[in-house]
Scaffold this motif. Sequence first.
Motif, PDB file in Angstrom:
ATOM      1  N   ASN A 291       0.799  -1.224   0.000  1.00 44.81           N
ATOM      2  CA  ASN A 291       0.000   0.000   0.000  1.00 44.81           C
ATOM      3  C   ASN A 291       0.831   1.273   0.000  1.00 44.81           C
ATOM      4  O   ASN A 291       0.314   2.333  -0.362  1.00 44.81           O
ATOM      5  CB  ASN A 291      -0.951  -0.002   1.201  1.00 44.81           C
ATOM      6  CG  ASN A 291      -2.102  -0.971   1.016  1.00 44.81           C
ATOM      7  OD1 ASN A 291      -3.011  -0.727   0.239  1.00 44.81           O
ATOM      8  ND2 ASN A 291      -2.049  -2.092   1.724  1.00 44.81           N
ATOM      9  N   ARG A 292       2.092   1.185   0.396  1.00 41.31           N
ATOM     10  CA  ARG A 292       2.952   2.367   0.304  1.00 41.31           C
ATOM     11  C   ARG A 292       3.129   2.816  -1.139  1.00 41.31           C
ATOM     12  O   ARG A 292       3.344   3.998  -1.417  1.00 41.31           O
ATOM     13  CB  ARG A 292       4.322   2.074   0.924  1.00 41.31           C
ATOM     14  CG  ARG A 292       4.294   1.821   2.434  1.00 41.31           C
ATOM     15  CD  ARG A 292       5.662   1.386   2.918  1.00 41.31           C
ATOM     16  NE  ARG A 292       6.049   0.119   2.303  1.00 41.31           N
ATOM     17  CZ  ARG A 292       7.309  -0.298   2.197  1.00 41.31           C
ATOM     18  NH1 ARG A 292       8.302   0.467   2.627  1.00 41.31           N
ATOM     19  NH2 ARG A 292       7.589  -1.470   1.658  1.00 41.31           N
ATOM     20  N   TYR A 293       3.060   1.866  -2.063  1.00 38.22           N
ATOM     21  CA  TYR A 293       3.143   2.176  -3.487  1.00 38.22           C
ATOM     22  C   TYR A 293       1.775   2.161  -4.148  1.00 38.22           C
ATOM     23  O   TYR A 293       1.517   2.928  -5.079  1.00 38.22           O
ATOM     24  CB  TYR A 293       4.063   1.168  -4.190  1.00 38.22           C
ATOM     25  CG  TYR A 293       5.459   1.150  -3.642  1.00 38.22           C
ATOM     26  CD1 TYR A 293       6.397   2.099  -4.039  1.00 38.22           C
ATOM     27  CD2 TYR A 293       5.846   0.190  -2.711  1.00 38.22           C
ATOM     28  CE1 TYR A 293       7.688   2.091  -3.524  1.00 38.22           C
ATOM     29  CE2 TYR A 293       7.135   0.176  -2.196  1.00 38.22           C
ATOM     30  CZ  TYR A 293       8.051   1.123  -2.602  1.00 38.22           C
ATOM     31  OH  TYR A 293       9.328   1.122  -2.090  1.00 38.22           O
ATOM     32  N   LEU A 294       0.906   1.285  -3.665  1.00 33.58           N
ATOM     33  CA  LEU A 294      -0.407   1.126  -4.291  1.00 33.58           C
ATOM     34  C   LEU A 294      -1.249   2.388  -4.153  1.00 33.58           C
ATOM     35  O   LEU A 294      -1.931   2.790  -5.108  1.00 33.58           O
ATOM     36  CB  LEU A 294      -1.138  -0.062  -3.653  1.00 33.58           C
ATOM     37  CG  LEU A 294      -2.566  -0.317  -4.146  1.00 33.58           C
ATOM     38  CD1 LEU A 294      -2.570  -0.633  -5.631  1.00 33.58           C
ATOM     39  CD2 LEU A 294      -3.217  -1.445  -3.350  1.00 33.58           C
ATOM     40  N   ILE A 295      -1.235   3.022  -2.988  1.00 32.42           N
ATOM     41  CA  ILE A 295      -2.080   4.200  -2.779  1.00 32.42           C
ATOM     42  C   ILE A 295      -1.668   5.363  -3.681  1.00 32.42           C
ATOM     43  O   ILE A 295      -2.519   5.947  -4.377  1.00 32.42           O
ATOM     44  CB  ILE A 295      -2.095   4.591  -1.289  1.00 32.42           C
ATOM     45  CG1 ILE A 295      -2.926   3.557  -0.511  1.00 32.42           C
ATOM     46  CG2 ILE A 295      -2.647   5.996  -1.084  1.00 32.42           C
ATOM     47  CD1 ILE A 295      -2.934   3.763   0.984  1.00 32.42           C
ATOM     48  N   PRO A 296      -0.387   5.753  -3.740  1.00 32.20           N
ATOM     49  CA  PRO A 296      -0.018   6.810  -4.701  1.00 32.20           C
ATOM     50  C   PRO A 296      -0.285   6.400  -6.151  1.00 32.20           C
ATOM     51  O   PRO A 296      -0.712   7.234  -6.960  1.00 32.20           O
ATOM     52  CB  PRO A 296       1.477   7.005  -4.447  1.00 32.20           C
ATOM     53  CG  PRO A 296       1.722   6.498  -3.075  1.00 32.20           C
ATOM     54  CD  PRO A 296       0.754   5.366  -2.901  1.00 32.20           C
ATOM     55  N   ALA A 297      -0.032   5.120  -6.467  1.00 36.33           N
ATOM     56  CA  ALA A 297      -0.288   4.670  -7.838  1.00 36.33           C
ATOM     57  C   ALA A 297      -1.773   4.735  -8.171  1.00 36.33           C
ATOM     58  O   ALA A 297      -2.154   5.099  -9.298  1.00 36.33           O
ATOM     59  CB  ALA A 297       0.235   3.242  -8.019  1.00 36.33           C
ATOM     60  N   SER A 298      -2.637   4.402  -7.213  1.00 35.32           N
ATOM     61  CA  SER A 298      -4.084   4.485  -7.438  1.00 35.32           C
ATOM     62  C   SER A 298      -4.516   5.921  -7.677  1.00 35.32           C
ATOM     63  O   SER A 298      -5.417   6.190  -8.494  1.00 35.32           O
ATOM     64  CB  SER A 298      -4.833   3.897  -6.237  1.00 35.32           C
ATOM     65  OG  SER A 298      -4.554   2.526  -6.066  1.00 35.32           O
ATOM     66  N   ALA A 299      -3.889   6.861  -6.961  1.00 37.83           N
ATOM     67  CA  ALA A 299      -4.200   8.275  -7.180  1.00 37.83           C
ATOM     68  C   ALA A 299      -3.835   8.692  -8.599  1.00 37.83           C
ATOM     69  O   ALA A 299      -4.616   9.388  -9.279  1.00 37.83           O
ATOM     70  CB  ALA A 299      -3.453   9.134  -6.161  1.00 37.83           C
ATOM     71  N   LEU A 300      -2.672   8.261  -9.058  1.00 39.22           N
ATOM     72  CA  LEU A 300      -2.233   8.622 -10.408  1.00 39.22           C
ATOM     73  C   LEU A 300      -3.122   7.981 -11.464  1.00 39.22           C
ATOM     74  O   LEU A 300      -3.547   8.641 -12.429  1.00 39.22           O
ATOM     75  CB  LEU A 300      -0.776   8.202 -10.601  1.00 39.22           C
ATOM     76  CG  LEU A 300      -0.155   8.499 -11.973  1.00 39.22           C
ATOM     77  CD1 LEU A 300      -0.231   9.989 -12.286  1.00 39.22           C
ATOM     78  CD2 LEU A 300       1.301   8.015 -12.017  1.00 39.22           C
ATOM     79  N   VAL A 301      -3.437   6.701 -11.296  1.00 37.92           N
ATOM     80  CA  VAL A 301      -4.296   6.016 -12.264  1.00 37.92           C
ATOM     81  C   VAL A 301      -5.691   6.636 -12.274  1.00 37.92           C
ATOM     82  O   VAL A 301      -6.290   6.852 -13.338  1.00 37.92           O
ATOM     83  CB  VAL A 301      -4.379   4.512 -11.945  1.00 37.92           C
ATOM     84  CG1 VAL A 301      -5.422   3.825 -12.832  1.00 37.92           C
ATOM     85  CG2 VAL A 301      -3.020   3.849 -12.129  1.00 37.92           C
ATOM     86  N   GLY A 302      -6.230   6.945 -11.082  1.00 41.96           N
ATOM     87  CA  GLY A 302      -7.542   7.574 -11.017  1.00 41.96           C
ATOM     88  C   GLY A 302      -7.564   8.920 -11.718  1.00 41.96           C
ATOM     89  O   GLY A 302      -8.527   9.256 -12.422  1.00 41.96           O
ATOM     90  N   ALA A 303      -6.495   9.698 -11.537  1.00 36.36           N
ATOM     91  CA  ALA A 303      -6.409  10.995 -12.208  1.00 36.36           C
ATOM     92  C   ALA A 303      -6.384  10.830 -13.718  1.00 36.36           C
ATOM     93  O   ALA A 303      -7.045  11.582 -14.455  1.00 36.36           O
ATOM     94  CB  ALA A 303      -5.159  11.736 -11.730  1.00 36.36           C
ATOM     95  N   ILE A 304      -5.634   9.830 -14.200  1.00 32.95           N
ATOM     96  CA  ILE A 304      -5.577   9.577 -15.641  1.00 32.95           C
ATOM     97  C   ILE A 304      -6.947   9.153 -16.168  1.00 32.95           C
ATOM     98  O   ILE A 304      -7.393   9.620 -17.229  1.00 32.95           O
ATOM     99  CB  ILE A 304      -4.517   8.498 -15.946  1.00 32.95           C
ATOM    100  CG1 ILE A 304      -3.119   9.038 -15.650  1.00 32.95           C
ATOM    101  CG2 ILE A 304      -4.608   8.047 -17.397  1.00 32.95           C
ATOM    102  CD1 ILE A 304      -2.028   7.990 -15.735  1.00 32.95           C
ATOM    103  N   ILE A 305      -7.631   8.280 -15.442  1.00 32.62           N
ATOM    104  CA  ILE A 305      -8.941   7.799 -15.896  1.00 32.62           C
ATOM    105  C   ILE A 305      -9.940   8.939 -15.993  1.00 32.62           C
ATOM    106  O   ILE A 305     -10.635   9.103 -17.005  1.00 32.62           O
ATOM    107  CB  ILE A 305      -9.457   6.698 -14.954  1.00 32.62           C
ATOM    108  CG1 ILE A 305      -8.638   5.422 -15.107  1.00 32.62           C
ATOM    109  CG2 ILE A 305     -10.939   6.394 -15.240  1.00 32.62           C
ATOM    110  CD1 ILE A 305      -9.009   4.334 -14.120  1.00 32.62           C
ATOM    111  N   VAL A 306     -10.042   9.743 -14.938  1.00 36.83           N
ATOM    112  CA  VAL A 306     -11.048  10.813 -14.938  1.00 36.83           C
ATOM    113  C   VAL A 306     -10.694  11.901 -15.937  1.00 36.83           C
ATOM    114  O   VAL A 306     -11.566  12.382 -16.685  1.00 36.83           O
ATOM    115  CB  VAL A 306     -11.204  11.393 -13.515  1.00 36.83           C
ATOM    116  CG1 VAL A 306     -12.090  12.640 -13.546  1.00 36.83           C
ATOM    117  CG2 VAL A 306     -11.809  10.349 -12.586  1.00 36.83           C
ATOM    118  N   ALA A 307      -9.421  12.310 -15.975  1.00 30.10           N
ATOM    119  CA  ALA A 307      -9.028  13.340 -16.937  1.00 30.10           C
ATOM    120  C   ALA A 307      -9.218  12.848 -18.366  1.00 30.10           C
ATOM    121  O   ALA A 307      -9.690  13.593 -19.242  1.00 30.10           O
ATOM    122  CB  ALA A 307      -7.574  13.747 -16.702  1.00 30.10           C
TER     123      ALA A 307
END
Length: 344
Positions: A291-307
């Motif tokens: 989760n130390r990597y998963l949480i920031p990665a999820s934020a980045l992926v979510g930003a890419i999906i919505v944008a």
Amino acid sequence: MAGLTAEVRTGMSFLVPRGRSRRHVALACAGVLALAVIGLLTMMFGAVNLSAGEALSGLTAGSDSLSGLVVGQIRLPRFLDAVLVGGSLGVAGALLQGVTRNPLGDPTIFGLTGAAGLATAVSISINPQIPQWGIALAAMIGGLGGAGILFVIAYRGAVSPVRLALAGVALSALFGAIIVGLIASVRTFIQTTLGFLAGGLYGSDWSDLRSILPYAIPALAAAVALAGRLNVLSLGDEVATGLGVLADRTRLAILVVAGILTASAVAVAGLVGFVGLLSPHIARYVAGSDNRYLIPASALVGAIIVAGADLVAKLIIMPSEIPMGIITAAIGAPFLLYLVRFKV
């Protein structure tokens, strides 16, 4: 051995080889680059198309020029809203999937989106002219209330991940039914919030961004801070308790943070679904389960999906646009069926 024990006690027992760390950095750079490309395209295309040079110059030009007005006052804040909304939903989904150990964990499925949306719907029906900060505050109250209700229903001496999931599904259906009932009974509400219910960023501006920053940024920071405890919690309640992590308190904290993040997104983009479901699964594929990597990665992926979804929503029937939620649902619904068929 003592150093390793200390790492375990802080949730840092997921040792990552140096090669894998480099892979994480490379993937993060690729994700940021993809987001930057989406951002540039967002600045360029819309009801008024601009060249790449005009779009870039519009970032620094004043509002007295066409590019400065279109980019600086309309498209840039909308893109930043999309990034923050997507990042918030992605992290909320990662937290919910982690705390319930359920691959179907998602703010919409677990009722947090519905709770925030219901509070927002009530506030708008009471005062159709409510300012954006008032909408954000109402969504925040709804999101926190939904997280609290979910915790209380799931608590029976201890909080079971299974009960959390089942209670979330029930609450989602209940809140959705109430919202539909409210729509059917208040005419003004229908006229002013159709786009909100469908999910989208049409008309979002700097005021939307300013209204949710005080909630979203601290919640994102809290999610990163909770990553270590979430790692330990994934080992089981008995192991977590033995390592000094209070399982139920950690679950409550995670639900609160997920509620705040979901409410931040709902206040700006409405009832956008499936982003919280998709983002952690994609992030887990490229970043692993730590989760130390998963949480920031999820934020980045979510930003890419919505944008990206917002960009497609603008382009697909240009110069008009469709609600962004249609795009995320078109991607997310088949993925949910895939999870149900092969992963659950």
